[in-house]
Design an enzyme around this catalytic site. Structure first.
Site, PDB file in Angstrom:
ATOM      1  N   ARG A  80       1.019  -1.276   0.046  1.00 30.01           N
ATOM      2  CA  ARG A  80       0.154  -0.055   0.044  1.00 30.01           C
ATOM      3  C   ARG A  80       0.839   1.236   0.227  1.00 30.01           C
ATOM      4  O   ARG A  80       1.950   1.317   0.797  1.00 30.01           O
ATOM      5  CB  ARG A  80      -0.741  -0.127   1.324  1.00 30.01           C
ATOM      6  N   ARG A  91      -7.285   0.505  -3.235  1.00 33.92           N
ATOM      7  CA  ARG A  91      -6.315  -0.190  -2.387  1.00 33.92           C
ATOM      8  C   ARG A  91      -6.142  -1.447  -2.156  1.00 33.92           C
ATOM      9  O   ARG A  91      -7.011  -2.246  -2.297  1.00 33.92           O
ATOM     10  CB  ARG A  91      -6.383   0.521  -0.967  1.00 33.92           C
ATOM     11  N   ASP A  94      -6.496  -2.351   3.432  1.00 40.87           N
ATOM     12  CA  ASP A  94      -6.932  -1.349   4.214  1.00 40.87           C
ATOM     13  C   ASP A  94      -7.345  -2.125   5.374  1.00 40.87           C
ATOM     14  O   ASP A  94      -8.075  -2.872   5.436  1.00 40.87           O
ATOM     15  CB  ASP A  94      -8.147  -0.527   3.584  1.00 40.87           C
ATOM     16  N   ASP A  96      -8.309  -1.073   9.196  1.00 42.93           N
ATOM     17  CA  ASP A  96      -8.617   0.035   9.895  1.00 42.93           C
ATOM     18  C   ASP A  96      -8.974  -0.582  11.682  1.00 42.93           C
ATOM     19  O   ASP A  96      -9.599  -1.457  11.499  1.00 42.93           O
ATOM     20  CB  ASP A  96     -10.028   0.520   9.418  1.00 42.93           C
TER      21      ASP A  96
HETATM   22  N1  PH2 Z   1     -13.358   2.084   2.120  1.00 42.25           N
HETATM   23  C1  PH2 Z   1     -13.456   3.221   1.823  1.00 42.25           C
HETATM   24  C2  PH2 Z   1     -14.113   4.111   1.025  1.00 42.25           C
HETATM   25  N2  PH2 Z   1     -15.231   3.107   0.527  1.00 42.25           N
HETATM   26  N3  PH2 Z   1     -16.210   1.156   0.287  1.00 42.25           N
HETATM   27  C3  PH2 Z   1     -16.463  -0.219   0.638  1.00 42.25           C
HETATM   28  N4  PH2 Z   1     -17.519  -1.020   0.221  1.00 42.25           N
HETATM   29  N5  PH2 Z   1     -15.505  -0.819   1.483  1.00 42.25           N
HETATM   30  C4  PH2 Z   1     -14.490  -0.164   1.957  1.00 42.25           C
HETATM   31  O1  PH2 Z   1     -13.752  -0.761   2.603  1.00 42.25           O
HETATM   32  C5  PH2 Z   1     -14.438   1.041   1.817  1.00 42.25           C
HETATM   33  C6  PH2 Z   1     -15.236   1.866   0.951  1.00 42.25           C
HETATM   34  C7  PH2 Z   1     -12.130   4.029   2.701  1.00 42.25           C
HETATM   35  O2  PH2 Z   1     -11.631   3.329   3.485  1.00 42.25           O
HETATM   36 MG    MG Z   2     -11.078   2.112   5.565  1.00 40.75          MG
HETATM   37 MG    MG Z   3      -7.779   2.940   6.577  1.00 37.97          MG
END
Ligand code: PH2
Ligand code: MG
Ligand code: MG
Length: 154
Positions: A80, A91, A94, A96
């Site tokens: 990333r 990405r 991710d 979080d």
């Molecule tokens: N993450 C985002 C923005 N939009 N949409 C989905 N469906 N799943 C995500 O993990 C996601 C997103 C920003 O982190």
């Molecule tokens: Mg996110």
């Molecule tokens: Mg994030």
């Protein structure tokens, strides 16, 4: 200490990346539950591929900021690149930090609970599988209840 982590990917081998990330989370603690992976439409920035999203619960001795830095290090190791590209855009991985015990905090580096926790189906649906009874601090409702509230909104 227990922490809940959201996983997302919308580039490359998404399922491979989520599985790889779960493996790597093992360096930060013990992964005690992993959700199913959900195909989800992009939310927010719409002009990007659909995501595969999941969630897991980690038993860890790291405090929140160190855990966050560990997650960011795994994102970097997996390729990333945050130095360019669209914020909230595509990405390879991710990770979080959604919840850490009952901690609430707001700082430049870390906000807990993660601001996306309460209102996003792509977060709540997998999270409910592994942490449905977890009371989200600051809101005082469980993950399962928050998912239910989303479902009854039109
Ligand atoms: N993450 C985002 C923005 N939009 N949409 C989905 N469906 N799943 C995500 O993990 C996601 C997103 C920003 O982190
Ligand atoms: Mg996110
Ligand atoms: Mg994030």
């Amino acid at each position: 200490m227990k922490a809940a982590v959201a996983l997302g990917a919308n580039l490359g081998d998404r399922e491979g990346s989520l599985r790889d990330a779960v493996q790597r989370l093992g360096v930060l603690g013990e992964v005690i539950a992993v959700s199913s992976f959900y195909e989800t439409e992009p939310v927010g920035y719409l002009d990007q591929p659909s995501f595969l999203n999941g969630a897991c619960v980690l038993e860890t001795s790291l405090p929140p900021l160190e855990l966050l830095r560990g997650l960011l290090a795994i994102e970097r190791e997996m390729g990333r690149d945050r130095s360019h590209g669209i914020a909230k855009g595509p990405r390879v991985i991710d990770l979080d930090l959604l919840l850490y015990e009952q901690v609430t905090m707001v700082s430049q580096e870390l906000t807990l609970p993660h601001p996306e926790t309460a209102g996003r189906r792509f977060v709540l649906e997998p999270l409910a599988e592994v942490a449905g009874e977890w009371v989200v601090p600051g809101i005082g409702a469980t993950v399962a209840e928050l998912l239910h509230r989303l479902s009854i909104k039109t």
